[in-house]
Enzyme design. Structure first.
Site, PDB file in Angstrom:
ATOM      1  N   HIS A  88      -0.653 -69.207 -10.588  1.00  0.00           N
ATOM      2  CA  HIS A  88      -0.585 -70.405 -10.516  1.00  0.00           C
ATOM      3  C   HIS A  88      -1.447 -71.280  -9.437  1.00  0.00           C
ATOM      4  CE1 HIS A  88       1.511 -74.488 -12.123  1.00  0.00           C
ATOM      5  NE2 HIS A  88       0.524 -74.681 -11.803  1.00  0.00           N
ATOM      6  N   ARG A 108      -0.454 -74.704 -18.506  1.00  0.00           N
ATOM      7  CA  ARG A 108       0.760 -74.246 -18.729  1.00  0.00           C
ATOM      8  C   ARG A 108       1.112 -73.275 -19.363  1.00  0.00           C
ATOM      9  NH1 ARG A 108       0.417 -76.976 -14.577  1.00  0.00           N
ATOM     10  NH2 ARG A 108       1.534 -78.862 -14.043  1.00  0.00           N
TER      11      ARG A 108
HETATM   12  P1  NDP Z   1      -5.419 -85.409 -18.701  1.00  0.00           P
HETATM   13  O1  NDP Z   1      -4.246 -86.151 -18.776  1.00  0.00           O
HETATM   14  O2  NDP Z   1      -6.552 -86.120 -17.761  1.00  0.00           O
HETATM   15  O3  NDP Z   1      -6.230 -84.809 -19.937  1.00  0.00           O
HETATM   16  C1  NDP Z   1      -5.409 -84.374 -20.702  1.00  0.00           C
HETATM   17  C2  NDP Z   1      -6.338 -83.938 -22.173  1.00  0.00           C
HETATM   18  O4  NDP Z   1      -5.550 -83.349 -23.112  1.00  0.00           O
HETATM   19  C3  NDP Z   1      -6.815 -85.212 -22.807  1.00  0.00           C
HETATM   20  O5  NDP Z   1      -7.987 -84.822 -23.015  1.00  0.00           O
HETATM   21  C4  NDP Z   1      -6.016 -85.373 -23.978  1.00  0.00           C
HETATM   22  O6  NDP Z   1      -6.538 -86.039 -24.932  1.00  0.00           O
HETATM   23  C5  NDP Z   1      -5.784 -84.018 -24.298  1.00  0.00           C
HETATM   24  N1  NDP Z   1      -4.340 -83.830 -25.139  1.00  0.00           N
HETATM   25  C6  NDP Z   1      -3.018 -84.186 -24.777  1.00  0.00           C
HETATM   26  N2  NDP Z   1      -2.402 -84.001 -25.904  1.00  0.00           N
HETATM   27  C7  NDP Z   1      -3.112 -83.604 -26.813  1.00  0.00           C
HETATM   28  C8  NDP Z   1      -2.865 -83.256 -28.319  1.00  0.00           C
HETATM   29  N3  NDP Z   1      -1.643 -83.314 -28.820  1.00  0.00           N
HETATM   30  N4  NDP Z   1      -3.812 -82.843 -29.062  1.00  0.00           N
HETATM   31  C9  NDP Z   1      -4.883 -82.750 -28.671  1.00  0.00           C
HETATM   32  N5  NDP Z   1      -5.361 -82.999 -27.225  1.00  0.00           N
HETATM   33  C10 NDP Z   1      -4.513 -83.531 -26.250  1.00  0.00           C
HETATM   34  O7  NDP Z   1      -4.820 -84.127 -17.831  1.00  0.00           O
HETATM   35  P2  NDP Z   1      -5.654 -83.353 -16.601  1.00  0.00           P
HETATM   36  O8  NDP Z   1      -7.239 -82.976 -16.952  1.00  0.00           O
HETATM   37  O9  NDP Z   1      -5.832 -83.952 -15.412  1.00  0.00           O
HETATM   38  O10 NDP Z   1      -4.960 -81.926 -16.477  1.00  0.00           O
HETATM   39  C11 NDP Z   1      -4.605 -81.252 -17.710  1.00  0.00           C
HETATM   40  C12 NDP Z   1      -3.501 -80.262 -17.339  1.00  0.00           C
HETATM   41  O11 NDP Z   1      -3.838 -79.141 -16.592  1.00  0.00           O
HETATM   42  C13 NDP Z   1      -2.329 -80.893 -16.610  1.00  0.00           C
HETATM   43  O12 NDP Z   1      -1.480 -81.467 -17.451  1.00  0.00           O
HETATM   44  C14 NDP Z   1      -1.650 -79.560 -16.152  1.00  0.00           C
HETATM   45  O13 NDP Z   1      -0.760 -79.118 -16.688  1.00  0.00           O
HETATM   46  C15 NDP Z   1      -2.699 -78.684 -15.806  1.00  0.00           C
HETATM   47  N6  NDP Z   1      -3.190 -78.123 -14.338  1.00  0.00           N
HETATM   48  C16 NDP Z   1      -3.036 -76.939 -14.004  1.00  0.00           C
HETATM   49  C17 NDP Z   1      -3.324 -76.542 -12.682  1.00  0.00           C
HETATM   50  C18 NDP Z   1      -3.361 -75.232 -12.245  1.00  0.00           C
HETATM   51  O14 NDP Z   1      -3.450 -74.988 -11.103  1.00  0.00           O
HETATM   52  N7  NDP Z   1      -3.057 -74.239 -13.072  1.00  0.00           N
HETATM   53  C19 NDP Z   1      -3.641 -77.699 -11.747  1.00  0.00           C
HETATM   54  C20 NDP Z   1      -3.870 -78.886 -12.324  1.00  0.00           C
HETATM   55  C21 NDP Z   1      -3.357 -79.170 -13.590  1.00  0.00           C
HETATM   56  P3  NDP Z   1      -6.984 -87.561 -25.068  1.00  0.00           P
HETATM   57  O15 NDP Z   1      -8.234 -87.585 -24.114  1.00  0.00           O
HETATM   58  O16 NDP Z   1      -7.328 -88.078 -26.253  1.00  0.00           O
HETATM   59  O17 NDP Z   1      -5.686 -88.348 -24.448  1.00  0.00           O
HETATM   60  C1  OXD Z   2      -0.844 -79.376 -11.408  1.00  0.00           C
HETATM   61  C2  OXD Z   2      -0.632 -77.895 -11.092  1.00  0.00           C
HETATM   62  O1  OXD Z   2      -0.272 -79.910 -12.265  1.00  0.00           O
HETATM   63  O2  OXD Z   2      -0.801 -77.381  -9.837  1.00  0.00           O
HETATM   64  O3  OXD Z   2      -1.537 -80.225 -10.529  1.00  0.00           O
HETATM   65  O4  OXD Z   2      -0.446 -77.230 -11.602  1.00  0.00           O
END
Ligand code: NDP
Ligand code: OXD
Length: 309
Positions: free
Chosen positions: A272, A224
């Site tokens: 994006h 993001r």
């Molecule tokens: P998940 O919820 O599966 O994974 C999130 C990861 O971030 C976990 O490993 C979590 O740790 C870690 N995390 C969260 N908060 C913290 C923190 N404060 N400190 C350290 N680590 C942290 O999410 P996804 O992998 O499914 O997606 C991640 C992000 O990617 C989405 O939220 C979205 O914003 C973005 N995205 C962007 C897209 C694009 O097209 N640009 C498409 C899809 C997603 P833990 O494992 O310990 O909980």
């Molecule tokens: C998502 C994205 O969060 O597309 O899936 O950004």
């Protein structure tokens, strides 16, 4: 049961068609044709206007169009007693891994330097770098980060990760928690951000954290825009601390005309679209959750409101 669809950026008619095809019994409505607010029991949303979700008195399920839910949680008045589900989809995950590999390899194979040489008509052999000498650091080791990590390992890169909780993943040097962020950053030749945007992670790519990366590191943000302090990133690029950055997401989207990222020689901008939710792929899991709601089974892919992701 009535389902309301709202998104300022998704092709909502295609989503409605994909859902109707799987669930002809469902009363699918496209905002602003909401009808009786009391009839809406499920809302499929992306960046809903503040107050929209609160206006449905009988709402039983909120479903995000995507994996990230920050655009929904941004409304302080969403009904938090209602479950919120997000997208976890194999195609989206693979799409993100493609994006990460593409831009890691762009850096690793020195593509920018070779393109510059081509523009200058200059034939210059560039010494290859062993992928085993590069450490790719993934911030966020969830659905997306852990898949990308496996593919990077498969190409011979070293991989480090940073997450909230402790992880033990074969071949990955894992760090967790704020107290280990510095140790993680000091290793990363490429920093890949795949974190959810929460109050804890907003602005995490800033002057302090960038200064902890090794000189010449490369940053890829596919999570993001709110993770990045734009001026701090520009400073790190302009002072030659960083060798470049690939950015898919921005504090303001679409990226405004005249923003320095558009023309910066070390920045690659993508709109994006690192990984998209596609109606045909994602509609089945949305309909499955609606059926679960109707039959009293647990909803899947739930967001934890206390963690914010
Ligand atoms: P998940 O919820 O599966 O994974 C999130 C990861 O971030 C976990 O490993 C979590 O740790 C870690 N995390 C969260 N908060 C913290 C923190 N404060 N400190 C350290 N680590 C942290 O999410 P996804 O992998 O499914 O997606 C991640 C992000 O990617 C989405 O939220 C979205 O914003 C973005 N995205 C962007 C897209 C694009 O097209 N640009 C498409 C899809 C997603 P833990 O494992 O310990 O909980
Ligand atoms: C998502 C994205 O969060 O597309 O899936 O950004």
């Amino acid at each position: 049961m009535a389902l309301l669809i709202y998104s300022p950026s998704h092709p909502v008619a295609d989503w409605a068609a994909a859902i109707r095809a799987l669930a002809p019994d469902l009363d699918v409505r496209l905002w602003p044709e909401v009808g009786d607010l009391a009839e809406i029991e499920v809302a499929l949303v992306w960046k809903p206007p503040a107050g929209l979700l609160q206006s449905f008195p009988n709402l039983k399920l909120m479903q995000s169009f995507g994996a990230g839910v920050d655009g929904i949680l941004a409304d302080p008045n969403i009904p938090r007693h209602v479950p919120l589900a997000r997208v976890v989809d194999g195609n989206l995950t693979v799409g993100m891994t493609e994006y990460v590999l593409l831009h890691v390899l762009h850096f690793h194979r020195q593509v920018a330097a070779m393109q510059q040489n081509q523009r200058n008509g200059k034939w210059q052999w560039l010494p290859p770098v062993d992928p085993g000498q590069r450490i790719i650091g993934i911030m966020g080791m969830g659905t997306l980060g852990s898949h990308a990590a496996q593919k990077l390992l498969g190409l011979g890169f070293q991989v480090a990760s940073w997450s909230r909780g402790l992880k033990a993943i074969d071949g990955v040097t894992s760090f967790h928690g704020d107290e280990h962020l510095e140790g993680f950053l000091r290793l990363c030749n490429v920093l890949v951000c795949l974190l959810p945007l929460t109050p804890q992670t907003r602005g995490i790519i800033c002057r302090r954290t960038l200064s902890l990366l090794p000189r010449g590191a490369y940053v890829i943000n596919a999570a993001r825009g709110g993770h990045v302090v734009d001026d701090d990133l520009l400073h790190a690029l302009d002072s030659d601390w960083l060798s470049g950055a690939t950015l898919d997401v921005f504090n303001e989207e679409p990226l405004r005309d005249g923003h320095p990222f558009w023309t910066h020689p070390k920045v690659t901008v993508t709109p994006h679209n690192a990984a998209d939710s596609i109606p045909a792929h994602v509609a089945p899991q949305i309909v499955d959750n609606i059926r679960r709601l109707q039959t009293g089974q647990p909803i899947l892919r739930l967001v934890d409101y206390t963690r914010g992701y």
